[in-house]
Design an enzyme around this catalytic site. Structure first.
Site, short mmCIF file in Angstrom:
data_model
loop_
_atom_site.label_atom_id
_atom_site.label_comp_id
_atom_site.label_asym_id
_atom_site.label_seq_id
_atom_site.Cartn_x
_atom_site.Cartn_y
_atom_site.Cartn_z
N ASP A 298 0.87 -1.17 0.00
CA ASP A 298 0.00 0.00 0.00
C ASP A 298 0.92 1.24 0.00
OD1 ASP A 298 -2.15 1.67 0.02
OD2 ASP A 298 -3.17 0.76 1.71
C1 BGC Z 1 -5.21 3.06 0.41
C2 BGC Z 1 -5.48 1.94 -0.58
C3 BGC Z 1 -5.47 2.48 -1.99
C4 BGC Z 1 -4.18 3.24 -2.24
C5 BGC Z 1 -4.09 3.80 -3.64
C6 BGC Z 1 -4.01 3.90 0.03
O1 BGC Z 1 -3.91 5.03 0.83
O2 BGC Z 1 -5.02 2.49 1.69
O3 BGC Z 1 -6.70 1.32 -0.29
O4 BGC Z 1 -5.62 1.43 -2.90
O5 BGC Z 1 -4.06 4.30 -1.32
O6 BGC Z 1 -5.00 4.81 -3.82
#
Ligand code: BGC
Length: 746
Positions: A298
């Site tokens: 992530d």
């Molecule tokens: C979130 C994810 C997301 C990613 C990309 C992160 O901050 O936890 O769920 O897929 O950002 O946007």
């Protein structure tokens, strides 16, 4: 003759190359790659890195030099996200085309895979169709909606030229404070695993090369939702037995369904950040669950092993730790630090090249499977699948079935269409309060980007009753000052027959949604009290992402409708239910607590089911305001003839359970028949009830239907002290509505 043989041999060779599996093609390509090209493939950067003006860009304009630096200079394998808000389909086509054109300038011409968060519909394309969030889909108890919504999301992503969706969220919603609760399927393991697996299948089953499919991404593996404080990205303490019983099943099922990718939990479990856990990533996910796809981090989570979690003493150690634990791709995402550090780490022998080759192979397999090597550009055939009129019907059908009627004192609902109503409260004229997070922007809280035909609650009600019958004291936008004007509400109520009070939460995503309180804010409580004091019947409509406490106002509300964040058609669905054009059939996918000290989940343990009073146990340990599975209808249903095929279940045999449901009221209605089991005695304290199956049926007034379920020992299993999933011999109880029957497993 010679020429014919030559042609034959050439054709044979061509066919053999073509007959190579994606795996073999990827392996062959890895053999040709330099170390720089490999670590580049493992690097994912955000759009700002290639945008004109970086984070300052709001229009999706690419800086050609920055794009070259990323794609040619650093060989990046993947790009994600937008800076500010959604773009048109055409803009997406131009973005993807420029990126893939640049990829053709690289030595090996490896295409870039773009990833976006299409969480309840395609978030980042203007005019895409937004469906109910997972929590509301869970309330429908209708798996077909998880499937159909995912299919449309896939089509609208692919129509935008994007083939990788960061969804579904499979975190289990057992901590209602958590700001990502609305993205979960609620507190129950069975709903999460069946709906989650259905979504994965729907994204991928047409074959990833097909312009109707996208690669799914199971997230956030694992334990993300279990944060002790409820604050996003803070520590969870989850014993292995609990991890396996509640958090793992949805991932296990989705892996079985063939998910192409997995994203990792940014948080830590028992002091170990998941991104650094070889046990969770390699031993459990890869070896035990058999996950063969690609693992992505992530946001910034490798850096954070160093600068937030403090388990790595340098950024390079953080990189080595994560890659050695099993990460294939790093969502770096704002620079090329990962690229530089991984190169160094490999050269210093801190990460074996075999691990790099394995990661790169998985990334390339994904790209081959997605057809990116055949044609990486936006597909004309996919574009035609954007914004079809039937998607709107589907969004409305799903929103209808999500609507959960929590209270209907003396059948105050449905209201007659001749009723003069006052529509008040902060959610009355807000689109973002109906759609929540991941709606045209990350936070979803800017009404400007919603499609022009989106309706607010006030508009949908006015359209139904005629403007003359509807007044409002609310202004546009959730935070509009007039929304909280108690005196105005009291005055306006004089001319109304009923008040529809629209309370809840404005959109939020991730840490901006952290809250200190689950109690509804004071200014909203004040509105409810003032509305009740007018003596007019008050109908409370809740649009919220998690259960905000309403215990002190509930007694004075005549009707309460939980509308969740149900997407584009939330307002229409609410109006249809309030005025009798739709008979509600949603069921709560979580226990709606009374207060912070009463957060007990429905699948409670025996000692949670009672309250100890001077050594006497009294019932009532599970005392929510509204129980898991609660949901009223405008008709009534009765059960009879609960029958078990046998009183003894043995080995791998099936137990057939049947029951007759009758619509005993005078309206047609849908109804979810829910089967729970209770293991009376077990080596690990059993839950008082666990949902094992459900079926949604449609019954005309007066009609009866017999519903049949087939259970086997796996449906009764639990994780024992040795961390094994077992079914122990013993007595079990089956519960459907008010009917119960016992059987023995031998
Ligand atoms: C979130 C994810 C997301 C990613 C990309 C992160 O901050 O936890 O769920 O897929 O950002 O946007």
């Amino acid at each position: 003759m010679k020429k014919a043989i030559f042609l034959f041999l050439i054709t044979l060779q061509y066919c053999q190359i073509n007959a190579q599996t994606d795996q073999q093609k990827a392996e062959a390509l890895v053999r040709k790659m330099t170390l720089e090209e490999k670590v580049g493939q493992m690097t994912q950067v955000t759009f700002a890195v290639i945008a004109k003006g970086g984070w300052g860009d709001t229009e999706g304009n690419i800086d050609p030099a920055a794009l070259k630096t990323a794609v040619v200079g650093h060989h990046v394998g993947s790009i994600l996200n937008v800076n500010a808000h959604a773009f048109t389909v055409e803009k997406w086509h131009s973005i993807i085309t420029q990126i893939q054109d640049e990829a053709k300038n690289t030595r090996l011409k490896i295409p870039v895979v773009y990833g976006l968060d299409g969480m309840h519909g395609q978030t980042y394309t203007l005019n895409s169709t937004l469906f109910p969030h997972n929590l509301a889909l869970a309330a429908t108890r209708n798996i077909a909606f998880a499937t159909m919504a995912a299919k449309v999301t896939a089509k609208e992503l692919r129509a935008s030229g994007v083939r990788w969706n960061f969804a579904p969220v499979l975190d289990i919603g057992r901590q209602p404070l958590w700001s990502r609760f609305p993205e979960t399927y609620g507190e129950d393991v069975y709903i999460a695993k069946t709906m989650g697996a259905a979504a994965v299948k729907a994204y991928e089953e047409d074959g990833l090369k097909n312009p109707t499919a996208v690669a799914s991404c199971l997230k956030h593996y694992i334990g993300y939702s279990g944060s002790r404080t409820g604050k996003d990205r803070t520590p969870a303490y989850i014993p292995e037995i609990e991890l396996r019983e509640y958090y793992l099943p949805a991932f296990r099922e989705a892996v079985r369904s063939g998910a192409a990718t997995v994203m990792i939990n940014s948080g830590e479990i028992n002091g170990e950040p998941v991104h650094a856990s070889k046990y969770l990533l390699t031993d459990l996910l890869r070896k035990e669950l058999g996950f063969k796809g690609m693992i992505v981090t992530d946001w910034e989570d490798i850096k954070r092993l160093y600068d937030r979690h403090n388990v790595a003493s340098s950024p390079r150690q953080a990189v080595a730790m994560a890659i050695n634990a099993g990460i294939d791709m790093s969502m770096v995402p704002t620079d090329f630090s990962f690229y530089d550090l991984l190169l160094e780490a490999v050269k210093k022998g801190e990460v074996p090249i075999s691990r790099i080759d394995d990661a790169v192979k998985r990334i390339l397999v994904l790209k081959y499977r997605l057809g990116l090597f055949d044609d990486p550009y936006p597909e004309a055939a996919a574009k035609n699948n954007f914004g079809k009129p039937e998607y709107q019907t589907l969004a409305l059908d799903a929103a209808h079935e999500a609507m959960t009627l929590l209270k209907n004192e003396n059948n105050v609902l449905p209201l007659a269409k001749s009723t003069k109503v006052l529509v008040a409260g902060p959610a009355a004229q807000s689109l973002s309060a109906l759609n929540g997070c991941w709606s045209y922007t990350w936070q979803g809280n800017n009404d400007q980007w919603y499609p022009s035909d989106s309706k607010t609650l006030y508009q949908a009600i006015a359209d139904k009753l005629g403007a003359a019958n509807v007044t409002t004291t609310s202004g546009k936008g959730f935070d509009n000052k007039s929304n909280y004007d108690v005196a105005a509400l009291t005055a306006a109520a004089t001319n109304a027959d009923a008040i529809i009070l629209c309370l809840g939460e404005n959109a939020y995503a991730e840490s901006p949604g952290n809250t200190r309180e689950l109690q509804l804010p004071d200014d909203q409580i004040a509105l409810a009290k003032a509305a009740a004091a007018t003596g007019k019947p008050v109908i409370l409509v809740l649009t919220e992402g998690r259960p905000r406490f309403i215990t002190n106002i509930e007694p004075s509300m005549r009707g309460i409708l939980m509308a969740y964040w149900s997407g584009k058609k939330t307002a229409e669905a609410v109006a249809d239910v309030l005025f009798g054009d739709y008979n509600p059939d949603g069921r709560l996918p979580f226990s709606y607590p009374k207060s912070i000290g009463e957060i007990v989940l429905y699948d409670r343990k025996p000692t949670e089911d009672v309250r100890e009073v001077f050594n006497d146990n009294v019932k009532g340990g599970y005392d929510p305001l509204f129980a898991f599975g609660h949901g009223l209808s405008y008709t009534t249903f009765e059960y009879s003839d609960l029958k078990l095929g046998s009183s003894v279940l043995t080995g791998n045999a099936k137990l057939i359970v049947s029951i007759t449901a009758k619509n005993t009221g005078n309206r047609d209605g849908k109804h979810s028949v829910e089967l729970y089991s209770h293991d009376l005695y077990a080596s690990i304290t059993p839950s008082m009830k666990r949902l094992r199956a459900f079926q949604k049926i449609d019954l005309r007034a007066g009609e009866s239907k017999t519903v049949t379920f087939s259970l086997d020992k796996n449906d009764l299993a639990f994780v024992n002290a040795k961390m094994k999933t077992v079914t122990e011999p013993g007595e079990f109880e089956i519960m459907i509505g008010d009917k119960k029957a016992k059987f023995a497993y031998k």
